[in-house]
Design a protein around this motif. Structure first.
Motif, PDB file in Angstrom:
ATOM      1  N   ASP A 217      20.495  -0.689 -13.568  1.00  0.00           N
ATOM      2  CA  ASP A 217      19.161  -1.626 -12.138  1.00  0.00           C
ATOM      3  C   ASP A 217      19.336  -0.481 -10.966  1.00  0.00           C
ATOM      4  O   ASP A 217      18.039  -1.032 -11.125  1.00  0.00           O
ATOM      5  CB  ASP A 217      20.975  -2.588 -11.407  1.00  0.00           C
ATOM      6  N   ILE A 218      19.625   0.439 -11.681  1.00  0.00           N
ATOM      7  CA  ILE A 218      18.993   1.714 -10.542  1.00  0.00           C
ATOM      8  C   ILE A 218      17.672   2.409 -11.493  1.00  0.00           C
ATOM      9  O   ILE A 218      17.462   2.623 -10.682  1.00  0.00           O
ATOM     10  CB  ILE A 218      20.366   3.087 -10.142  1.00  0.00           C
ATOM     11  N   TRP A 219      18.186   2.455 -12.956  1.00  0.00           N
ATOM     12  CA  TRP A 219      17.011   2.824 -13.727  1.00  0.00           C
ATOM     13  C   TRP A 219      15.884   2.227 -13.603  1.00  0.00           C
ATOM     14  O   TRP A 219      14.610   2.671 -13.634  1.00  0.00           O
ATOM     15  CB  TRP A 219      17.178   3.295 -14.791  1.00  0.00           C
ATOM     16  N   LYS A 220      16.095   0.554 -13.561  1.00  0.00           N
ATOM     17  CA  LYS A 220      14.651  -0.373 -13.518  1.00  0.00           C
ATOM     18  C   LYS A 220      14.294  -0.141 -11.613  1.00  0.00           C
ATOM     19  O   LYS A 220      13.203  -0.034 -11.766  1.00  0.00           O
ATOM     20  CB  LYS A 220      15.796  -1.688 -13.702  1.00  0.00           C
ATOM     21  N   TYR A 221      15.364   0.102 -11.491  1.00  0.00           N
ATOM     22  CA  TYR A 221      14.631   0.105  -9.689  1.00  0.00           C
ATOM     23  C   TYR A 221      13.434   1.397  -9.406  1.00  0.00           C
ATOM     24  O   TYR A 221      12.629   1.230  -9.473  1.00  0.00           O
ATOM     25  CB  TYR A 221      15.547   0.060  -8.704  1.00  0.00           C
ATOM     26  N   ASN A 222      13.946   2.117  -9.994  1.00  0.00           N
ATOM     27  CA  ASN A 222      12.796   3.329  -9.776  1.00  0.00           C
ATOM     28  C   ASN A 222      12.023   3.788 -10.862  1.00  0.00           C
ATOM     29  O   ASN A 222      10.914   3.947 -10.342  1.00  0.00           O
ATOM     30  CB  ASN A 222      14.235   4.665 -10.649  1.00  0.00           C
ATOM     31  N   LEU A 223      12.062   2.822 -12.515  1.00  0.00           N
ATOM     32  CA  LEU A 223      10.333   2.541 -13.170  1.00  0.00           C
ATOM     33  C   LEU A 223       9.591   1.634 -12.174  1.00  0.00           C
ATOM     34  O   LEU A 223       8.598   1.691 -11.700  1.00  0.00           O
ATOM     35  CB  LEU A 223      11.047   2.334 -14.622  1.00  0.00           C
ATOM     36  N   MET A 224      10.733   0.531 -12.152  1.00  0.00           N
ATOM     37  CA  MET A 224       9.647  -0.492 -11.216  1.00  0.00           C
ATOM     38  C   MET A 224       8.849   0.117 -10.139  1.00  0.00           C
ATOM     39  O   MET A 224       8.016  -0.767  -9.456  1.00  0.00           O
ATOM     40  CB  MET A 224      10.189  -1.697 -11.368  1.00  0.00           C
ATOM     41  N   ARG A 225       9.537   1.209  -9.040  1.00  0.00           N
ATOM     42  CA  ARG A 225       9.152   1.111  -7.793  1.00  0.00           C
ATOM     43  C   ARG A 225       7.872   1.595  -7.480  1.00  0.00           C
ATOM     44  O   ARG A 225       7.114   0.656  -6.893  1.00  0.00           O
ATOM     45  CB  ARG A 225       9.864   2.118  -6.997  1.00  0.00           C
ATOM     46  N   PRO A 226       6.818   2.188  -8.740  1.00  0.00           N
ATOM     47  CA  PRO A 226       5.657   2.440  -8.299  1.00  0.00           C
ATOM     48  C   PRO A 226       4.912   1.120  -8.332  1.00  0.00           C
ATOM     49  O   PRO A 226       4.213   0.988  -7.859  1.00  0.00           O
ATOM     50  CB  PRO A 226       5.071   3.152 -10.056  1.00  0.00           C
ATOM     51  N   ALA A 227       5.085   0.343  -9.140  1.00  0.00           N
ATOM     52  CA  ALA A 227       4.215  -0.710  -9.428  1.00  0.00           C
ATOM     53  C   ALA A 227       4.683  -1.720  -8.263  1.00  0.00           C
ATOM     54  O   ALA A 227       3.899  -2.311  -7.554  1.00  0.00           O
ATOM     55  CB  ALA A 227       4.597  -2.095 -10.664  1.00  0.00           C
ATOM     56  N   LYS A 228       6.178  -1.813  -7.914  1.00  0.00           N
ATOM     57  CA  LYS A 228       5.898  -2.346  -6.653  1.00  0.00           C
ATOM     58  C   LYS A 228       5.566  -2.509  -5.122  1.00  0.00           C
ATOM     59  O   LYS A 228       4.892  -2.545  -4.397  1.00  0.00           O
ATOM     60  CB  LYS A 228       7.847  -2.344  -6.290  1.00  0.00           C
ATOM     61  N   GLU A 229       5.396  -0.792  -4.816  1.00  0.00           N
ATOM     62  CA  GLU A 229       4.592   0.081  -3.923  1.00  0.00           C
ATOM     63  C   GLU A 229       3.353  -0.514  -4.501  1.00  0.00           C
ATOM     64  O   GLU A 229       2.553  -0.603  -2.901  1.00  0.00           O
ATOM     65  CB  GLU A 229       5.049   1.709  -4.178  1.00  0.00           C
ATOM     66  N   LEU A 230       2.552  -0.641  -5.339  1.00  0.00           N
ATOM     67  CA  LEU A 230       1.485  -0.935  -5.977  1.00  0.00           C
ATOM     68  C   LEU A 230       0.742  -2.310  -4.748  1.00  0.00           C
ATOM     69  O   LEU A 230      -0.178  -2.410  -4.198  1.00  0.00           O
ATOM     70  CB  LEU A 230       1.341  -0.871  -6.989  1.00  0.00           C
ATOM     71  N   MET A 231       1.922  -3.198  -5.328  1.00  0.00           N
ATOM     72  CA  MET A 231       1.709  -4.963  -4.564  1.00  0.00           C
ATOM     73  C   MET A 231       1.154  -5.117  -2.848  1.00  0.00           C
ATOM     74  O   MET A 231       0.595  -5.766  -2.450  1.00  0.00           O
ATOM     75  CB  MET A 231       3.383  -5.072  -4.690  1.00  0.00           C
ATOM     76  N   ILE A 232       1.599  -3.271  -2.303  1.00  0.00           N
ATOM     77  CA  ILE A 232       0.849  -3.221  -0.634  1.00  0.00           C
ATOM     78  C   ILE A 232      -0.549  -3.745  -0.332  1.00  0.00           C
ATOM     79  O   ILE A 232      -0.766  -4.261   0.338  1.00  0.00           O
ATOM     80  CB  ILE A 232       0.729  -2.230  -0.117  1.00  0.00           C
ATOM     81  N   LEU A 233      -1.473  -3.554  -2.118  1.00  0.00           N
ATOM     82  CA  LEU A 233      -2.371  -3.960  -2.188  1.00  0.00           C
ATOM     83  C   LEU A 233      -2.563  -5.361  -2.142  1.00  0.00           C
ATOM     84  O   LEU A 233      -3.971  -6.094  -1.651  1.00  0.00           O
ATOM     85  CB  LEU A 233      -3.045  -3.105  -3.725  1.00  0.00           C
ATOM     86  N   ASN A 234      -2.066  -5.910  -2.067  1.00  0.00           N
ATOM     87  CA  ASN A 234      -1.905  -7.454  -2.340  1.00  0.00           C
ATOM     88  C   ASN A 234      -1.208  -8.037  -1.401  1.00  0.00           C
ATOM     89  O   ASN A 234      -1.187  -9.864  -1.324  1.00  0.00           O
ATOM     90  CB  ASN A 234      -1.278  -8.206  -3.714  1.00  0.00           C
ATOM     91  N   ARG A 235      -1.400  -7.388  -0.065  1.00  0.00           N
ATOM     92  CA  ARG A 235      -0.431  -7.523   0.824  1.00  0.00           C
ATOM     93  C   ARG A 235      -1.455  -8.495   1.778  1.00  0.00           C
ATOM     94  O   ARG A 235      -0.834 -10.517   1.740  1.00  0.00           O
ATOM     95  CB  ARG A 235       0.246  -7.186   2.050  1.00  0.00           C
ATOM     96  N   ASN A 236      -2.609  -8.838   2.003  1.00  0.00           N
ATOM     97  CA  ASN A 236      -3.043 -10.010   3.073  1.00  0.00           C
ATOM     98  C   ASN A 236      -4.415  -9.745   2.368  1.00  0.00           C
ATOM     99  O   ASN A 236      -5.314  -8.694   1.034  1.00  0.00           O
ATOM    100  CB  ASN A 236      -3.477  -9.489   4.256  1.00  0.00           C
TER     101      ASN A 236
END
Length: 310
Positions: A217-236
């Motif tokens: 779970d920790i590895w998955k979170y760290n690997l997916m974190r850049p994509a998750k942070e990038l979703m800020i562009l779709n905030r509004n």
């Protein structure tokens, strides 16, 4: 440091590609008049343009993919470390430019690869965030303008060095300035993020983090974190519009700065003096806009219309 080598890089890499990839053995390509250059030089120019375009694509892709993550990390751990990392990475390209001129067997590939890799950290964006930490909101636009005006001034005046100095000496000068700036930043640049703001950002991220019960779970979170942070562009809608605006503006500006010099040097015979004049005009206009026009224009019509006008 960056402006002084804008005309040096195309001249050096075009000639190097012509020699390494196409067997050219004559005088430096750009010392020959436009229209009289051998076919090997034209092929070397094509190779240089392709490499520059690919480098720009990779660098901008890395910047796009990691900027949100770097911003998030700087919100928690401070701006200074990210800025120093970015400046440190920016030293690689000028270093290989100097080495390439000292050793004629070195390919331009390490130079372009280092430039592409440096896109992983956009330190200028974090530096502007650092300004935001300490500048009142009503003065942020002119403060950013002053920073960019300083950049424009250096970019406007520095290409003149290539007129009075050899390409190797200009490259060494540029590297020395960057190394000096890095040392100065290490010794004197303060941390602008307050401990309270860092703690709030850390608590907010941890509250939004999913449960992690295993190492997987920790590895998955760290690997997916850049994509998750990038979703800020779709905030509004505002973020989506600004992202689209930045993308299309970047397409144009990158083509201007990456490919334009290769084109005019090859097809119109631009030399160091012509390039210095070109960037002097660009730099002076940038200084006038940032220091004279931006603040009153922003106060008069508002930030939204300034963005539309630009």
């Amino acid at each position: 440091a960056l402006g002084s080598t804008v005309g040096v890089v195309p001249a050096v890499v075009e000639d190097r590609y012509a020699r390494l990839n196409h067997g050219y053995a004559g005088e430096p390509c750009l010392q020959i008049k436009a229209g009289e250059r051998p076919h090997e030089c034209l092929l070397g120019n094509d190779d240089a343009q392709n490499s520059a375009a690919l480098t720009s694509f990779i660098s901008n892709t890395l910047t796009f993919s990691t900027s949100s993550l770097m911003g998030s990390i700087s919100d928690e751990r401070g701006r200074r470390g990210i800025i120093l990392l970015g400046i440190g990475l920016s030293l690689l390209g000028p270093t290989f430019l100097v080495l390439m001129q000292l050793d004629e067997s070195i390919s331009p590939f390490p130079f372009y690869a280092s430039h592409a890799f440096s896109g992983i950290v956009s330190w200028m964006a974090v530096a502007l965030s650092s300004l935001s930490d300490v500048i009142p909101s009503e003065w942020r636009a002119p403060a950013f303008g002053m920073v960019l005006a300083g950049f424009s001034l250096g970019f406007a005046l520095s290409p003149i060095l290539a007129v009075v100095m050899s390409h190797l000496m200009v490259s060494i000068f540029a590297l020395s300035i960057l190394v000096g700036g890095f040392i100065f930043a290490c010794l004197y640049m303060p941390e602008t993020l307050s401990p309270e703001s860092a703690a709030q950002a850390r608590v907010k991220r941890l509250s939004e983090r999913p449960p992690m019960n295993t190492q997987a779970d920790i590895w998955k979170y760290n690997l997916m974190r850049p994509a998750k942070e990038l979703m800020i562009l779709n905030r509004n809608r505002l973020f989506r519009l600004l992202s689209a605006l930045a993308f299309f503006s970047g397409c144009i500006s990158t083509a201007d700065h990456t490919l334009f010099l290769y084109y005019v040097e090859e097809n119109f015979g631009f030399n160091d003096s012509d390039i210095a004049t070109l960037f002097l005009i660009i730099g002076v206009m940038g200084i006038v806009v940032q220091t004279v026009i931006l603040k009153p224009f922003n106060s008069l019509v508002g930030e939204r219309r300034v963005v539309i006008a630009s």
